[in-house]
Design a protein around this motif. Structure first.
Motif, PDB file in Angstrom:
ATOM      1  N   ASP A 264       0.833  -1.204   0.000  1.00  0.00           N
ATOM      2  CA  ASP A 264       0.000   0.000   0.000  1.00  0.00           C
ATOM      3  C   ASP A 264       0.866   1.251   0.000  1.00  0.00           C
ATOM      4  O   ASP A 264       0.521   2.254  -0.626  1.00  0.00           O
ATOM      5  N   MET A 265       2.007   1.206   0.672  1.00  0.00           N
ATOM      6  CA  MET A 265       2.914   2.349   0.675  1.00  0.00           C
ATOM      7  C   MET A 265       3.439   2.616  -0.726  1.00  0.00           C
ATOM      8  O   MET A 265       3.531   3.772  -1.160  1.00  0.00           O
ATOM      9  N   VAL A 266       3.784   1.560  -1.471  1.00  0.00           N
ATOM     10  CA  VAL A 266       4.263   1.726  -2.837  1.00  0.00           C
ATOM     11  C   VAL A 266       3.175   2.346  -3.710  1.00  0.00           C
ATOM     12  O   VAL A 266       3.445   3.225  -4.536  1.00  0.00           O
ATOM     13  N   VAL A 267       1.922   1.906  -3.522  1.00  0.00           N
ATOM     14  CA  VAL A 267       0.812   2.472  -4.280  1.00  0.00           C
ATOM     15  C   VAL A 267       0.662   3.958  -3.976  1.00  0.00           C
ATOM     16  O   VAL A 267       0.457   4.780  -4.869  1.00  0.00           O
ATOM     17  N   ARG A 268       0.798   4.322  -2.699  1.00  0.00           N
ATOM     18  CA  ARG A 268       0.695   5.738  -2.332  1.00  0.00           C
ATOM     19  C   ARG A 268       1.812   6.563  -2.966  1.00  0.00           C
ATOM     20  O   ARG A 268       1.579   7.676  -3.451  1.00  0.00           O
ATOM     21  N   LEU A 269       3.026   6.032  -2.940  1.00  0.00           N
ATOM     22  CA  LEU A 269       4.140   6.746  -3.563  1.00  0.00           C
ATOM     23  C   LEU A 269       3.949   6.857  -5.068  1.00  0.00           C
ATOM     24  O   LEU A 269       4.305   7.874  -5.678  1.00  0.00           O
ATOM     25  N   THR A 270       3.401   5.811  -5.682  1.00  0.00           N
ATOM     26  CA  THR A 270       3.104   5.858  -7.119  1.00  0.00           C
ATOM     27  C   THR A 270       2.135   6.989  -7.416  1.00  0.00           C
ATOM     28  O   THR A 270       2.307   7.750  -8.377  1.00  0.00           O
ATOM     29  N   ARG A 271       1.085   7.097  -6.594  1.00  0.00           N
ATOM     30  CA  ARG A 271       0.101   8.163  -6.781  1.00  0.00           C
ATOM     31  C   ARG A 271       0.764   9.531  -6.696  1.00  0.00           C
ATOM     32  O   ARG A 271       0.508  10.417  -7.515  1.00  0.00           O
ATOM     33  N   VAL A 272       1.637   9.723  -5.714  1.00  0.00           N
ATOM     34  CA  VAL A 272       2.313  11.009  -5.539  1.00  0.00           C
ATOM     35  C   VAL A 272       3.178  11.335  -6.753  1.00  0.00           C
ATOM     36  O   VAL A 272       3.098  12.433  -7.314  1.00  0.00           O
ATOM     37  N   ALA A 273       4.002  10.366  -7.170  1.00  0.00           N
ATOM     38  CA  ALA A 273       4.933  10.613  -8.275  1.00  0.00           C
ATOM     39  C   ALA A 273       4.197  10.898  -9.572  1.00  0.00           C
ATOM     40  O   ALA A 273       4.516  11.854 -10.293  1.00  0.00           O
ATOM     41  N   ILE A 274       3.193  10.070  -9.895  1.00  0.00           N
ATOM     42  CA  ILE A 274       2.482  10.230 -11.166  1.00  0.00           C
ATOM     43  C   ILE A 274       1.662  11.514 -11.179  1.00  0.00           C
ATOM     44  O   ILE A 274       1.681  12.262 -12.159  1.00  0.00           O
ATOM     45  N   SER A 275       0.953  11.785 -10.083  1.00  0.00           N
ATOM     46  CA  SER A 275       0.129  12.994 -10.040  1.00  0.00           C
ATOM     47  C   SER A 275       1.001  14.244 -10.146  1.00  0.00           C
ATOM     48  O   SER A 275       0.679  15.178 -10.885  1.00  0.00           O
ATOM     49  N   ARG A 276       2.130  14.223  -9.449  1.00  0.00           N
ATOM     50  CA  ARG A 276       2.975  15.421  -9.450  1.00  0.00           C
ATOM     51  C   ARG A 276       3.632  15.641 -10.808  1.00  0.00           C
ATOM     52  O   ARG A 276       3.617  16.760 -11.341  1.00  0.00           O
ATOM     53  N   ASN A 277       4.212  14.599 -11.406  1.00  0.00           N
ATOM     54  CA  ASN A 277       4.911  14.855 -12.671  1.00  0.00           C
ATOM     55  C   ASN A 277       3.929  15.195 -13.783  1.00  0.00           C
ATOM     56  O   ASN A 277       4.248  15.948 -14.697  1.00  0.00           O
ATOM     57  N   THR A 278       2.703  14.663 -13.703  1.00  0.00           N
ATOM     58  CA  THR A 278       1.705  14.995 -14.720  1.00  0.00           C
ATOM     59  C   THR A 278       1.240  16.443 -14.585  1.00  0.00           C
ATOM     60  O   THR A 278       1.108  17.163 -15.578  1.00  0.00           O
ATOM     61  N   THR A 279       1.002  16.868 -13.350  1.00  0.00           N
ATOM     62  CA  THR A 279       0.591  18.255 -13.116  1.00  0.00           C
ATOM     63  C   THR A 279       1.676  19.229 -13.565  1.00  0.00           C
ATOM     64  O   THR A 279       1.396  20.250 -14.219  1.00  0.00           O
ATOM     65  N   LEU A 280       2.922  18.924 -13.247  1.00  0.00           N
ATOM     66  CA  LEU A 280       4.031  19.790 -13.661  1.00  0.00           C
ATOM     67  C   LEU A 280       4.177  19.810 -15.179  1.00  0.00           C
ATOM     68  O   LEU A 280       4.538  20.838 -15.756  1.00  0.00           O
ATOM     69  N   GLU A 281       3.906  18.686 -15.820  1.00  0.00           N
ATOM     70  CA  GLU A 281       3.987  18.625 -17.285  1.00  0.00           C
ATOM     71  C   GLU A 281       2.986  19.582 -17.923  1.00  0.00           C
ATOM     72  O   GLU A 281       3.312  20.342 -18.844  1.00  0.00           O
ATOM     73  N   GLU A 282       1.758  19.555 -17.439  1.00  0.00           N
ATOM     74  CA  GLU A 282       0.738  20.457 -17.985  1.00  0.00           C
ATOM     75  C   GLU A 282       1.068  21.904 -17.670  1.00  0.00           C
ATOM     76  O   GLU A 282       0.922  22.787 -18.511  1.00  0.00           O
ATOM     77  N   ARG A 283       1.527  22.157 -16.446  1.00  0.00           N
ATOM     78  CA  ARG A 283       1.852  23.535 -16.062  1.00  0.00           C
ATOM     79  C   ARG A 283       2.974  24.080 -16.930  1.00  0.00           C
ATOM     80  O   ARG A 283       2.939  25.231 -17.374  1.00  0.00           O
ATOM     81  N   SER A 284       3.988  23.255 -17.187  1.00  0.00           N
ATOM     82  CA  SER A 284       5.106  23.688 -18.023  1.00  0.00           C
ATOM     83  C   SER A 284       4.634  24.044 -19.427  1.00  0.00           C
ATOM     84  O   SER A 284       5.064  25.060 -19.997  1.00  0.00           O
ATOM     85  N   ALA A 285       3.733  23.222 -19.987  1.00  0.00           N
ATOM     86  CA  ALA A 285       3.224  23.505 -21.333  1.00  0.00           C
ATOM     87  C   ALA A 285       2.442  24.818 -21.352  1.00  0.00           C
ATOM     88  O   ALA A 285       2.585  25.625 -22.278  1.00  0.00           O
TER      89      ALA A 285
END
Length: 402
Positions: A264-285
């Protein structure tokens, strides 16, 4: 890039960007792609950028085999993607067996053959993979720490096939896979939504993207409690008694809102990493586009002010010098164009399939159909907006002899 289309030479100047999203994302993207395939935009598509589920959907779209992908998804069962391992295997092999490559080979064709078709396709597939074999950031390539990018026009079919499978290997579930000399896994860790790569391609003049907004259900203790109850009759055995104690502590952690176990900890970290890099990707564009537009206005105003205040005999020279200086300026973003971009962001909502891959899980066909239909509706709604209509009516086609 241009291709003959009926009596026109059509410039392929549109990129599609697809995010990861597991089975729910794959089905939504399938419906989205089906609608794009039937739209006037499709002959202009020259690139598909995909990560994880987007890499799989993008493969079949680039091969113009969406009907085959539809049939494949209807037959697909959870255990044919990520098959749960037995308890004693978990410390050594991970939570699940990566069954998807074998399933694709049996029900579609081997991924290596699909990759050979990609090499001949007029649409280039570009996928992102996370490099977990590098020892440190000093081994970074092209300034992108631990990210590796593979394009079907520049990568051998054998390696491209491995890259697609690595991109879709959910690292919270399975061990990484080989991509040539690389040890690769789920691309979502580094770039779940490769919008920036589409922006960096100078041949791309418009982008259509689908971003799946993942739902991460909280871990429940039902399975832990069920396992503990089954083991109670063997409590007299010391190792079993110790395991029961660990299960009880895991249930207590869950009751306090803490991760009950490492998975469950790995799943939580996955959520953090994916959500953050995706949000930053859109913001950068978005910031790139705002910078381009602001620079365009600044350039015009500076030149006009300078020319207006120059002596009449020097105005032409001042304009030419300033135009030349602005043209020579180099910025870390692509300052020569702002890209029309149409993005769809979607959750599966209440019709979402269970994404846990637990033993005995079922994916009803009716639910799959509903998700595909939702993807088509979302595409229709996006294309009906003012931005969508502008994309549909704009073109870079030139009439000529085919």
């Amino acid at each position: 890039m241009r291709i003959a289309h009926n009596l026109f030479v059509v410039e392929r100047d549109v990129a599609i960007v697809l995010s990861g999203g597991g089975m729910n994302g794959l089905l939504l993207e399938l419906g989205f792609l089906q609608r794009l395939r039937a739209s006037p935009l499709w002959p202009r598509v020259g690139w598909i950028y995909g990560t994880s589920a987007g890499a799989l959907a993008g493969t079949m779209a680039a091969l113009d085999r969406l009907d085959d992908l539809d049939a494949f998804c209807m037959r697909l069962r959870p255990e044919q993607t990520f098959r749960p391992h037995r308890l004693w295997q978990l410390p050594l092999t991970g939570l699940h067996d990566y069954a998807l490559p074998t399933t694709i080979a049996e029900h579609l064709e081997p991924v290596e053959q699909l990759a050979e078709g990609l090499a001949e396709s007029p649409i280039e597939l570009v996928v992102c993979v996370t490099d977990v074999g590098s020892a440190d950031e000093a081994e970074d390539v092209d300034g992108r720490a631990f990210e590796r990018v593979y394009g079907s026009r520049s990568t051998s079919p054998a390696e491209m096939a491995q890259a697609v499978l690595a991109s879709a290997a959910i690292s919270a579930l399975v061990l990484p896979v080989r991509v040539g000399e690389l040890i690769g896994t789920d691309g979502g860790w580094v770039r779940n939504f490769a919008l920036g790569h589409a922006y960096d391609n100078p041949e791309v003049h418009a982008i259509v993207g689908f971003r799946y907004l993942a739902q991460y259900p909280a871990a429940t203790v039902e399975n832990l409690a069920r396992l503990r109850q089954r083991l109670e009759r063997f409590r007299a055995v010391p190792p079993v008694r110790a395991l029961i104690g660990e299960l009880e502590r895991a249930e207590a952690r869950q009751a306090r809102g803490e991760p009950p176990h490492l998975a469950d900890m790995v799943v939580r970290l996955t959520r953090v990493a994916i959500s953050r890099n995706t949000t930053l990707e859109e913001r950068s564009a978005q910031e790139r586009d705002r910078s381009v537009l602001e620079l365009r206005e600044l350039r015009r105003d500076v030149i006009e002010v300078a020319v207006r205040n120059a002596l009449p005999g020097r105005r032409r020279r001042v304009r030419a010098e300033l135009e030349r200086r602005f043209a020579a300026a180099r910025f870390p973003f692509r300052h020569d164009r702002a890209l029309p971009t149409l993005l769809v962001r979607a959750e599966a909502g209440p019709i979402a399939l269970d994404a846990s891959f637990r033993a005995g899980l079922e994916w009803p066909e009716a639910t799959k159909r509903a998700l595909i239909a939702r993807g088509r509706v979302l595409a229709d709604e996006a294309l009906a907006t003012s931005e969508g209509r502008a994309l549909l009516t704009s073109h870079h086609a030139e009439q000529g002899v085919a």
